[in-house]
Design a protein around this motif. Structure first.
Motif: not given
Length: 410
Positions: A228-233, A273-275, A317-319, A322-328
């Motif tokens: 997983a990449w950090s937002p600053d790469g 990461f969070s945005p 995480l949404s850009p 504010r929200s998070m998609a996941y599999v349940t």
């Protein structure tokens, strides 16, 4: 360089109806029949797939960007917006593509564009026209000119593909007989991290998209997975078993400066990461079953995020954060896409399928792409955030999984 685009085209099936859609007529470009690609059809398909537009039949209307529409006629057809243009082959072999967008209700011009592109960039030019129309009519940035990556398995061969956001113009990034999993775009869109078993063990690679150059950034003893990449790469978080159970570690994008982030007696994996870069969300069974947790990006105490349901994995995480998609998991072996709103804590199940996995947001946050199973095949899907409109991208490959949506720019 990547190979010439393979014949790996998608067929898109759209289902559902949105509560509010903008009626728009996108006319065939003047002289479009002389062009290698149906530009207007690509634009219409892009807009329709977003779920925010309703296509109005332009009938036999034939005019280009130089015309002045009779707005009353188009209002009579039920259209709020109108796009028209032309395409001309230039002496040097390039194509001059022009279009104009009008607000039919107000009787005003909203946008105009003229570009000269080589044949191989005509599809991109169409996507960029759709992007501008989308932005002018919704206020949000369009994502049609972005790219996706996904993995296919056909006849025992695994391939990591890079394609346009609609699945077209697919190119091979890497291919081989051993599994390839967990692709992840760098924030600048210039590199992909992924896991390959080509060395007969799971190792994390980072590959430049344009040149194909790559290097192993995590090849420690045991398993190396889930980059997983950090937002600053500048950094990656990966899952390693070098010290026993699967735990999270951070390292630089070149594989240096390894630091352990979690120390638990559980399996910790699937980091993202969070945005804003302050948090790392991940999956852990430290509470007895897989749930989503988060901890500070530099390490520290973890806190649980999901409490609805006994099995929750694959956070995205949404850009806007504010929200998070996941599999349940529901009712035993039913895996569905869910969306959590962080502000209210509300969780919405977006799908009625049974084998969903690998959610990721479009860079504008308006769509979620995920993998599922339909008609006995593994397919890629997109859904609007309320689940009302879905598009199925039917690939010619037998099985397609693990989609990831690239950033703006290319």
């Amino acid at each position: 360089m990547l190979p010439v685009a393979a014949r790996a085209q998608f067929r898109v099936e759209i289902s559902g109806v949105g509560a509010s859609q903008v009626p728009i007529a996108v006319l065939k470009l003047r002289d479009e029949e002389r062009a290698p690609l149906p530009i207007s059809a690509i634009v219409r398909a892009d807009l329709e797939r977003s779920g925010l537009f309703k296509m109005v039949d332009g009938g036999a209307a034939a005019f280009d960007e130089t015309a002045r529409p009779v707005f009353a006629d188009w209002r009579g057809k039920g259209s709020d917006a109108l796009a028209a243009g032309s395409i001309t082959r230039l002496a040097d072999g390039r194509f001059d593509v022009r279009y104009r967008l009008w607000d039919v209700v107000k009787g005003t011009e909203l946008a105009a564009q003229a570009v000269a592109v080589p044949k191989e960039d005509l599809r991109l030019a169409a996507h960029r026209i759709a992007d501008e129309i989308y932005q002018k009519l919704t206020g949000d940035r369009g994502v049609f000119s972005t790219r996706i990556a996904y993995v296919s398995k056909t006849a025992g061969r695994y391939t990591l593909w890079i394609a346009d956001a609609d699945g077209e113009a697919a190119q091979v990034a890497v291919s081989g007989p051993e599994p390839i999993i967990s692709p992840a775009w760098s924030p600048d869109g210039r590199s992909l991290a992924y896991v390959s078993f080509e060395a007969r063990k799971a190792m994390v690679y980072v590959q430049e998209v344009a040149s194909g150059k790559r290097r192993v950034v995590a090849g420690y003893k045991g398993s190396n997975s889930a980059p997983a990449w950090s937002p600053d790469g500048t950094q990656l978080v990966v899952t390693l078993t070098r010290d026993g159970l699967s735990q999270l570690y951070s390292l630089s994008r070149t594989g240096d400066n390894l630091q352990r982030l979690t120390t638990s007696n559980a399996i910790d994996t699937e980091a993202t990461f969070s945005p804003d870069g302050k948090w790392v969300y991940f999956v852990s069974d430290r509470g007895g079953s897989p749930q989503i947790y988060r901890l500070p990006a530099r390490g520290g105490n973890a806190e649980r995020v999901t409490f609805s349901g006994g099995y929750n994995i694959s956070p995205a995480l949404s850009p806007d954060g504010r929200s998070m998609a996941y599999v349940t998991r529901l009712n035993g072996n039913t895996f569905r896409l869910a969306l959590m709103d962080f502000g209210s804590g509300n969780v919405t199940t977006l799908t009625d399928s049974s084998d969903d996995e690998s959610p990721c947001f479009a860079p504008n946050g308006r769509l979620i792409m995920y993998a599922s199973r339909a008609g006995g095949r593994d397919v890629l899907m997109t859904t609007t955030l309320d689940g009302s409109i879905k598009a199925r991208l039917n690939a010619p490959q037998a099985d397609v999984r693990e989609p990831v949506w690239g950033p703006f720019g290319r």
